[in-house]
Design a protein around this motif. Structure first.
Motif, PDB file in Angstrom:
ATOM      1  N   THR A   1       1.003  -1.091  -0.050  1.00 13.10           N
ATOM      2  CA  THR A   1       0.153   0.091   0.019  1.00 13.10           C
ATOM      3  C   THR A   1       0.855   1.365   0.043  1.00 13.10           C
ATOM      4  O   THR A   1       2.013   1.315   0.223  1.00 13.10           O
ATOM      5  CB  THR A   1      -1.073  -0.064   1.402  1.00 13.10           C
ATOM      6  OG1 THR A   1      -0.007   0.161   2.396  1.00 13.10           O
ATOM      7  CG2 THR A   1      -1.730  -1.131   1.401  1.00 13.10           C
TER       8      THR A   1
ATOM      9  N   SER B   1       7.064   2.780   6.133  1.00 14.69           N
ATOM     10  CA  SER B   1       8.206   1.893   6.448  1.00 14.69           C
ATOM     11  C   SER B   1       9.383   2.804   6.215  1.00 14.69           C
ATOM     12  O   SER B   1      10.718   2.513   6.537  1.00 14.69           O
ATOM     13  CB  SER B   1       8.497   0.883   5.264  1.00 14.69           C
ATOM     14  OG  SER B   1       8.334   1.270   4.032  1.00 14.69           O
TER      15      SER B   1
ATOM     16  N   ALA C   1      12.957   3.835  -1.108  1.00 14.63           N
ATOM     17  CA  ALA C   1      11.513   3.529  -1.479  1.00 14.63           C
ATOM     18  C   ALA C   1      11.224   4.294  -2.963  1.00 14.63           C
ATOM     19  O   ALA C   1      11.817   5.308  -3.092  1.00 14.63           O
ATOM     20  CB  ALA C   1      10.525   3.713  -0.455  1.00 14.63           C
ATOM     21  N   ASP C   2      10.221   3.443  -3.635  1.00 13.33           N
ATOM     22  CA  ASP C   2       9.870   4.058  -4.888  1.00 13.33           C
ATOM     23  C   ASP C   2       8.782   5.081  -4.821  1.00 13.33           C
ATOM     24  O   ASP C   2       8.534   5.746  -5.748  1.00 13.33           O
ATOM     25  CB  ASP C   2       9.596   3.009  -5.738  1.00 13.33           C
ATOM     26  CG  ASP C   2      10.524   2.035  -6.530  1.00 13.33           C
ATOM     27  OD1 ASP C   2      11.427   2.941  -7.042  1.00 13.33           O
ATOM     28  OD2 ASP C   2      10.946   1.024  -6.189  1.00 13.33           O
TER      29      ASP C   2
ATOM     30  N   ILE D   1      -2.611   7.036  13.300  1.00 11.78           N
ATOM     31  CA  ILE D   1      -2.666   6.512  11.819  1.00 11.78           C
ATOM     32  C   ILE D   1      -2.487   7.302  10.563  1.00 11.78           C
ATOM     33  O   ILE D   1      -3.187   8.387  10.732  1.00 11.78           O
ATOM     34  CB  ILE D   1      -4.028   5.609  11.702  1.00 11.78           C
ATOM     35  CG1 ILE D   1      -3.987   4.571  12.943  1.00 11.78           C
ATOM     36  CG2 ILE D   1      -4.236   4.837  10.487  1.00 11.78           C
ATOM     37  CD1 ILE D   1      -5.371   3.846  12.911  1.00 11.78           C
TER      38      ILE D   1
ATOM     39  N   ASP E   1      13.934  -4.871  -7.390  1.00 12.87           N
ATOM     40  CA  ASP E   1      15.197  -4.823  -6.904  1.00 12.87           C
ATOM     41  C   ASP E   1      15.170  -3.572  -5.891  1.00 12.87           C
ATOM     42  O   ASP E   1      14.397  -2.568  -5.913  1.00 12.87           O
ATOM     43  CB  ASP E   1      15.727  -3.980  -8.309  1.00 12.87           C
ATOM     44  CG  ASP E   1      17.366  -4.321  -8.268  1.00 12.87           C
ATOM     45  OD1 ASP E   1      17.869  -5.024  -7.310  1.00 12.87           O
ATOM     46  OD2 ASP E   1      17.965  -3.982  -9.401  1.00 12.87           O
TER      47      ASP E   1
HETATM   48  C1  LIG Z   1       9.980  -8.643  -2.712  1.00  9.45           C
HETATM   49  C2  LIG Z   1       9.737  -7.404  -2.033  1.00  9.45           C
HETATM   50  C3  LIG Z   1      10.167  -6.430  -3.162  1.00  9.45           C
HETATM   51  C4  LIG Z   1      10.034  -5.130  -2.780  1.00  9.45           C
HETATM   52  N1  LIG Z   1      10.266  -4.221  -3.606  1.00  9.45           N
HETATM   53  C5  LIG Z   1      10.212  -2.737  -3.231  1.00  9.45           C
HETATM   54  C6  LIG Z   1      10.353  -1.923  -4.140  1.00  9.45           C
HETATM   55  O1  LIG Z   1      10.886  -2.113  -5.248  1.00  9.45           O
HETATM   56  N2  LIG Z   1      10.356  -0.586  -4.015  1.00  9.45           N
HETATM   57  C7  LIG Z   1       9.935  -0.123  -2.699  1.00  9.45           C
HETATM   58  O2  LIG Z   1       9.779   0.947  -2.419  1.00  9.45           O
HETATM   59  N3  LIG Z   1       9.407  -0.848  -1.837  1.00  9.45           N
HETATM   60  C8  LIG Z   1       9.615  -2.408  -2.022  1.00  9.45           C
HETATM   61  N4  LIG Z   1       9.290  -3.212  -0.889  1.00  9.45           N
HETATM   62  C9  LIG Z   1       8.928  -2.735   0.276  1.00  9.45           C
HETATM   63  C10 LIG Z   1       7.414  -2.869   0.574  1.00  9.45           C
HETATM   64  O3  LIG Z   1       6.645  -3.593  -0.326  1.00  9.45           O
HETATM   65  C11 LIG Z   1       6.596  -1.725   0.373  1.00  9.45           C
HETATM   66  O4  LIG Z   1       7.231  -0.409   0.897  1.00  9.45           O
HETATM   67  C12 LIG Z   1       5.307  -1.516   0.444  1.00  9.45           C
HETATM   68  O5  LIG Z   1       4.718  -0.202  -0.040  1.00  9.45           O
HETATM   69  C13 LIG Z   1       4.822  -1.621   1.917  1.00  9.45           C
HETATM   70  O6  LIG Z   1       3.330  -1.410   2.107  1.00  9.45           O
HETATM   71  P1  LIG Z   1       2.855  -2.555   2.815  1.00  9.45           P
HETATM   72  O7  LIG Z   1       1.213  -2.100   2.866  1.00  9.45           O
HETATM   73  O8  LIG Z   1       2.795  -3.928   2.718  1.00  9.45           O
HETATM   74  O9  LIG Z   1       3.221  -2.129   4.397  1.00  9.45           O
HETATM   75  P2  LIG Z   1       3.230  -2.966   5.748  1.00  9.45           P
HETATM   76  O10 LIG Z   1       4.107  -3.875   5.862  1.00  9.45           O
HETATM   77  O11 LIG Z   1       1.978  -3.374   6.125  1.00  9.45           O
HETATM   78  O12 LIG Z   1       3.505  -1.667   6.619  1.00  9.45           O
HETATM   79  C14 LIG Z   1       5.012  -1.093   6.465  1.00  9.45           C
HETATM   80  C15 LIG Z   1       5.362  -0.150   7.959  1.00  9.45           C
HETATM   81  O13 LIG Z   1       4.207   0.896   7.687  1.00  9.45           O
HETATM   82  C16 LIG Z   1       3.622   1.080   9.001  1.00  9.45           C
HETATM   83  N5  LIG Z   1       2.099   1.476   8.418  1.00  9.45           N
HETATM   84  C17 LIG Z   1       1.485   0.782   7.376  1.00  9.45           C
HETATM   85  N6  LIG Z   1       0.212   1.392   7.146  1.00  9.45           N
HETATM   86  C18 LIG Z   1       0.256   2.518   7.934  1.00  9.45           C
HETATM   87  C19 LIG Z   1      -0.695   3.565   8.190  1.00  9.45           C
HETATM   88  N7  LIG Z   1      -1.608   3.664   7.489  1.00  9.45           N
HETATM   89  N8  LIG Z   1      -0.406   4.484   9.202  1.00  9.45           N
HETATM   90  C20 LIG Z   1       0.573   4.438   9.916  1.00  9.45           C
HETATM   91  N9  LIG Z   1       1.632   3.327   9.641  1.00  9.45           N
HETATM   92  C21 LIG Z   1       1.154   2.434   8.823  1.00  9.45           C
HETATM   93  C22 LIG Z   1       3.391  -0.073   9.298  1.00  9.45           C
HETATM   94  O14 LIG Z   1       3.227  -0.353  10.816  1.00  9.45           O
HETATM   95  C23 LIG Z   1       4.638  -0.572   9.226  1.00  9.45           C
HETATM   96  O15 LIG Z   1       5.675  -0.133  10.105  1.00  9.45           O
HETATM   97  C24 LIG Z   1       9.386  -4.580  -1.340  1.00  9.45           C
HETATM   98  C25 LIG Z   1       9.070  -5.687  -0.521  1.00  9.45           C
HETATM   99  C26 LIG Z   1       9.277  -6.865  -0.589  1.00  9.45           C
HETATM  100  C27 LIG Z   1       8.957  -8.091   0.068  1.00  9.45           C
END
Ligand SMILES: Cc1cc2nc3c(=O)[nH]c(=O)nc-3n(C[C@H](O)[C@H](O)[C@H](O)COP(=O)(O)OP(=O)(O)OC[C@H]3O[C@@H](n4cnc5c(N)ncnc54)[C@H](O)[C@@H]3O)c2cc1C
Lengths: 788, 292
Positions: free
Chosen positions: B111, B118, B123-124, B166, B193
């Motif tokens: 998301t 994070s 990050a992208d 939040i 990557d």
């Molecule tokens: C294989 C792989 C490849 C990836 N490649 C990339 C990439 O190319 N580029 C990139 O930027 N990232 C990448 N990521 C990292 C990640 O996927 C992204 O940062 C993603 O957008 C995180 O979103 P999420 O919803 O999964 O976050 P979560 O894992 O659910 O949360 C991440 C953090 O944010 C907090 N958080 C989440 N939502 C809220 C909210 N509404 N309010 C306050 N805090 C909140 C959580 O508590 C946690 O600390 C990759 C991850 C993996 C596993």
């Protein structure tokens, strides 16, 4: 097209439905009643002396059923090659890399097992960690294994012909040094196993994700002191192996030990991090090569010096260090070749065999050098290669017999297929084209342990209704398609449709097969399957001949139908008998139908009981007599040529591979799609090694990219369109003329990319991988040099 | 690698979620797609007592579009951003960043809120958002506040978000007139990557082919948080876009970034690439602005 009914086609794989529907069972899917889970305690330091191991706290944890150390496991050394059995199940004196196994726990669940393992207290006296070849060979450096001073695990010094004399006759002499990086094969399925020891019968069964059930069976028998007849190893579906699963891993022994202690099944799995820690993939190589050629391009001499960073144990390494010399004997005529290879122990996970075993980096170094020589000679790189190319019947200076070699056909196929002549040297700035060649064994000519054993056996048995042929082989389907290949060979030989074969494989109870490594199964298991099928067929023909009172030579079987080559005899009596036995059945033949295989094999059963036959294969006496002649010797050699087109972004150093074309001589394609699949897979693996892949360590010897996010294999977006061209040279030593494709196809990939980078950007790069930064730096250095 | 044990809450409404966070504070972690959080928990970098799942709360998944603003709910997925026609049209650099993130599987879960939460310097999503001058809305039981994203990141893994807050939505005011932005990320391979460097550049022009009246250059992977290339932005303003001007700006940006050597690349290379990407993203931005 061919005269064959089954082979040489594009056959859907026999395991596709199970895999597509998610019904294929892998180790991770398996569980057994009362099963325990095992966990390992692995060394957190790269090098040290174990002072004390205290397992008392672990033993006391609720749910723990057994804790084992070297005390329980004993100290019988094992490994891959008996020439270098340098491993124990658990460390007892020293730990030699981060991940070296010290103890293991079996508990009611994985959480408890892991928690208990972490409660085992080990006191160490740390020793200096030798993380590079230089560290390990330095004066006064500690020795990892007492028997091997200066940490030289294995050393090879060979000379064929006379290198110095060859050099004297040369007009151009070129020396280059080339360095690669340690690889991980990044197969999808981490190793795992379930051991089940029955205390009453003392039978041990191990289910394991292995490429080599037979070798694992022997090691278990030796280390656990069980009669080999009591040890059964079964391989379920596998998520690939690429050579890393071609030796015995620690869990395979430890799970058995824990099962023997507890009398319960014990399951163990590596996490992805442990896959990296266990290692056993491609070594890091540093090659220095000197090549001499005459003005007309004739290759005269090659000196090849190689250092391999071996890690803490030998694994396949003794074969690797031989291969990195011997695999330059072809495919060019080379009268004089000198090789000095050194495999060095370091405090890192052991390296072993990976697709293209030992030859890939040697090939990369040399094929780039050949392009440099071609340029200096003012010769087209393809012309230089064609000039020196071996042909069928040639024997290399190290005694490899090229009993078939479609190298020239491969080169011509990629040259035409890529429009080389229009493109070479004529592409716009930033775009480049490059080519290279390579060859590989079609199965190791000798088993890993010295033996007169058959390399492959197979059993075919007909069901009593004659409708289905059951094929039992101990060979290993690991994702490469060998089950389909073997079933196709059986069907073709018997003369029945593929759907009438049911194959069971990968179980030591089915016979002896050395397994899936060194690209051996199509040729070797294929022979055994052919042999068994031919014998079954002969038995049916003989019964028919007797019943019909004609000669067996006059009868054949094709597409499940009995063919009478001369006149058709009256077989109505046979049919009557068959129909009588099947009263009420709705699929009985009618009077004017041809006689079927099904009817004939029922008649044969009535005459002789179950119709079955054994097939077997071992290579004939092969190769030279010199020390190490066994490594690289093979009944046949596959070969390939590749051309790569790419774009270099000169500002960032990023490379985009635009196109790849590969022609591979596999002798004869049993299943054409499987051959193409192996070619594409090889290219992808070669591309990854060329461009991205490197296992990296911190200053203490810990891997810092032990996951598939930071260890970068090619994604779908990195793979260009691939044109795969099959060349068939009909190998006299192969079943139906078939030989390897699984590994040979990776040989030209890296140098073809290197040569294309030079064409695109004018830079020669002598270190892998070709990360944007490395390419950028090379371009910068080149520009600076040009300016000054 | 096993996950540590935790309690799991899945509130149905924003109010419920806010009160759980108010109660647990530091002991709980919000989880949206989990693609970042669960990986860290498996590595035992974090082991919160509770996870509060918010990805089923409808209010957080909205995309609200008016003439003046775009509001993106914090649980709007990265794949939805990549596919949105409006985002592509109005704030294309964000869509480019979304398409560059991870793999299709990751994008389906990841998301925008999680990406900001994070707070990874590589990050992208953040560079483009900062380039568009986006704001984050942070809510707690006691109220709500709006923070400019440029001031939102405090260091790797640290943001303005307080333990009881939040992030509910991201607000982007659609710029007036002739504007455009470019985003480029550079890595080892073409997908999945971790970036070596990434840059987003925004410019607006007073008229097509006119002078630049505002500019923002955001550089990733070259500091503890994303950095603005302030001096480079300054020399752009009041000038007509030109090859020379952009080369100059790129060179200044290079001098403004502060990368470190790490196992992915050397600081020297990252600096050089900041220059290349700054120039290239400015080119994209101006091209887009002139077409508006
Ligand atoms: C294989 C792989 C490849 C990836 N490649 C990339 C990439 O190319 N580029 C990139 O930027 N990232 C990448 N990521 C990292 C990640 O996927 C992204 O940062 C993603 O957008 C995180 O979103 P999420 O919803 O999964 O976050 P979560 O894992 O659910 O949360 C991440 C953090 O944010 C907090 N958080 C989440 N939502 C809220 C909210 N509404 N309010 C306050 N805090 C909140 C959580 O508590 C946690 O600390 C990759 C991850 C993996 C596993």
């Amino acid at each position: 097209m061919s005269n064959y009914d089954v082979i040489n086609s594009n056959a859907p794989r026999v395991d596709t439905p199970a895999k597509a529907k998610g019904k294929a069972i892998f180790i991770d899917d398996m569980s057994m009643p009362d099963m325990l889970f095992g966990a390992l305690l692995q060394s957190p330091i790269a090098h040290g002396k174990i002072l004390n191991i205290d397992i008392s706290a672990a033993k006391k944890l609720k749910g723990v059923k057994a804790v084992v150390t070297a005390k329980e496991a004993g100290l019988i050394p094992y490994g891959v090659s008996p020439a270098r059995y340098d491993e124990n199940v658990f460390c007892h004196d020293n730990v030699r890399y981060i991940g070296d196994e010290i103890a293991a726990v079996a508990a009611v669940d994985l959480e408890t097992a892991i928690a208990a393992a972490s409660l085992i207290k080990v006191d160490y006296q740390e020793l200096p960690a030798l993380l590079t070849i230089d560290d390990a060979m330095a004066e006064g450096a500690p020795v990892l294994h007492k028997k091997y001073p200066r940490n030289i695990c294995a050393q090879v010094n060979q000379e064929f012909g006379n290198f110095e004399a060859g050099l004297k006759e040369s007009d151009i002499i070129k020396t280059t040094t080339f360095k690669s990086k340690r690889q991980d094969a990044a197969f999808l399925e981490p190793q795992g196993c379930i051991a089940n020891f029955d205390k009453l019968t003392e039978n041990l069964t191990l289910y394991s994700s292995t490429q080599v059930p037979h070798y694992v069976q022997r090691i278990l028998s030796m280390v656990l002191k069980l009669p080999i007849g009591k040890v059964r190893v079964i391989k379920p579906y596998l998520g690939a192996g690429f050579g890393i699963k071609a030796g015995t891993n620690t869990m395979e022994i430890v799970s058995c030990l824990l099962s023997m202690k507890t009398g319960k099944p014990v399951k163990m799995n590596y996490s992805r991090e442990q896959v990296f820690m266990f290692g056993r993939a491609r070594h890091q190589f540093v090659h220095t090569m000197t090549t001499g050629v005459k003005k007309d391009g004739t290759l005269m001499a090659l000196k090849n010096e190689c250092y391999l960073d071996g890690g803490a144990y030998t694994s396949f390494g003794i074969a690797t260090v031989y291969y990195s010399g011997s695999l330059l004997g072809g495919p060019y005529k080379l009268p004089n070749m000198k090789y000095d290879g050194y495999r060095i122990y370091t405090n890192k996970p052991a390296c072993g065999a990976q697709r293209g075993h030992g030859g890939v980096i040697a090939r990369a170094c040399w094929e780039q050098q050949l392009d440099m020589i071609a340029e200096e000679l003012g010769m087209d790189p393809i012309e230089l290669r064609l000039k020196n190319m071996m042909v069928t019947g040639d024997i290399t200076c190290n005694d490899f017999n090229m009993s078939s070699l479609g190298m020239k056909e491969c080169i011509e196929a990629v040259k035409d297929g890529s429009e080389w002549n229009k493109k070479k040297g004529k592409l716009p700035k930033g775009k480049g084209i490059g080519m290279a060649c390579g060859f590989f064994v079609s199965g190791a000519g000798y088993p890993i342990y010295r033996s007169d054993t058959y390399h492959s056996t197979a059993v075919i048995k007909l069901t009593e209704d004659g409708g289905t042929a059951l094929l039992y082989t101990a060979s290993s389907e690991i994702g490469q398609g060998s089950d389909t290949t073997m079933a196709m060979i059986a069907a073709e030989t018997l003369g029945i449709p593929l759907s009438d074969i049911r194959i069971e494989s990968g179980d030591t109870d089915f016979g002896v097969d050395l397994g899936a490594y060194s690209s051996r199964q199509t040729l070797m298991t294929g022979h055994a399957v052919y042999d068994a099928a031919a014998h079954v067929k002969q038995q049916i023909l003989e019964v028919l001949a007797e019943e019909l009172n004609i000669s067996a030579d006059e009868i054949d079987i094709k597409k499940g139908i009995i063919i009478f080559k001369k006149s058709q005899p009256d077989f109505s009596k046979l049919r009557e008998r068959y129909i009588k036995e099947h009263r009420g059945w709705t699929d009985n033949p009618s009077a004017d139908d041809p006689l079927t295989f099904k009817e004939a094999s029922r008649i044969a059963f009535l005459a002789k009981g179950i119709i079955s036959a054994n097939g077997k294969y071992k290579p004939h006496q092969l190769g030279g007599k010199f020390k190490g002649a066994a490594v690289g010797t093979s009944p046949a050699y596959g070969c390939s040529a590749q051309i790569v087109e790419l774009t270099v972004d000169e500002q960032t150093g990023q490379i985009t591979i635009d196109n790849m074309i590969d022609a591979h001589d596999c002798g004869f394609a049993i299943n054409r799609v499987s051959v193409e699949g192996q070619m594409e897979g090889s290219l992808s693996m070669g591309l990854g090694e060329a461009m991205f892949e490197e296992v990296k360590f911190d200053s203490k010897g810990k891997i810092i990219n032990a996951d598939l996010a930071e260890y970068k294999i090619p994604t779908a977006l990195d793979m260009p369109p691939v044109k795969a061209i099959i060349v068939e040279s009909s190998e006299p030593n192969g079943p139906f003329g078939a030989k390897e494709v699984g590994e040979g196809a990776i040989m030209p990939t890296i140098p073809a990319i290197l040569n294309a980078v030079y064409d695109a950007a004018g830079v020669r790069i002598f270190e892998l991988p070709l990360t944007p930064e490395r390419v950028y730096q090379a371009i910068l250095d080149y520009k600076n040099k040009k300016a000054s | 690698m096993l996950l540590p044990k935790f309690n799991f809450y899945e509130p149905k409404t924003q109010g419920e979620a806010l009160s759980i966070m108010n109660e647990y504070g530091l002991k709980a972690k919000l989880i949206a797609g989990g693609t970042d959080l669960l990986a860290n928990m498996k590595r035992k970098l974090l082991s919160p007592d509770a996870l509060v799942g918010i990805s089923e709360i409808e209010e957080f998944k909205n995309l609200e579009i008016s003439d003046k603003t775009i509001k993106i709910g914090s649980c709007f997925t990265v794949s939805a951003i990549a596919e949105s026609a409006v985002i592509e049209k109005k704030i294309s650099a964000l869509a480019v960043g979304a398409r560059a993130l991870g793999t299709p599987l990751i994008r389906n879960l990841a998301t925008i809120g999680g990406n900001l939460g994070s707070a990874r310097p590589a990050a992208d999503i953040p560079p483009s958002l900062i380039a568009y001058n986006a704001k984050a809305v942070l809510k707690s039981v006691s109220g709500e506040r709006t923070v400019l994203l440029d001031k939102f990141f405090k260091g790797p893994g640290f943001t303005e978000i307080q333990p009881n807050e939040i992030l509910t939505e991201i607000i982007i005011d659609i710029p007036d007139g002739y504007y455009g932005a470019g985003y480029i990320n550079l890595g080892i391979r073409k997908a999945q990557d971790c970036n070596i460097v990434n840059v987003a550049s925004f410019v607006s022009l007073d008229e097509p082919n006119g002078v630049i009246n505002s500019a923002r250059i955001v550089m990733g992977c070259v500091g503890p948080t994303h950095l603005r290339a302030n001096a480079a932005e300054n020399i752009l303003i009041g000038n007509k876009p030109s090859e020379k001007l952009f080369q100059e700006a790129a060179k200044i940006a290079e001098s403004e970034c502060k990368p470190i050597d790490d196992f992915r690349a050397s600081a020297v290379y990252k600096k050089a690439m900041i220059r290349v990407l700054t120039k290239r993203t400015l080119d994209i931005a101006v091209k887009e602005a002139s077409l508006k």
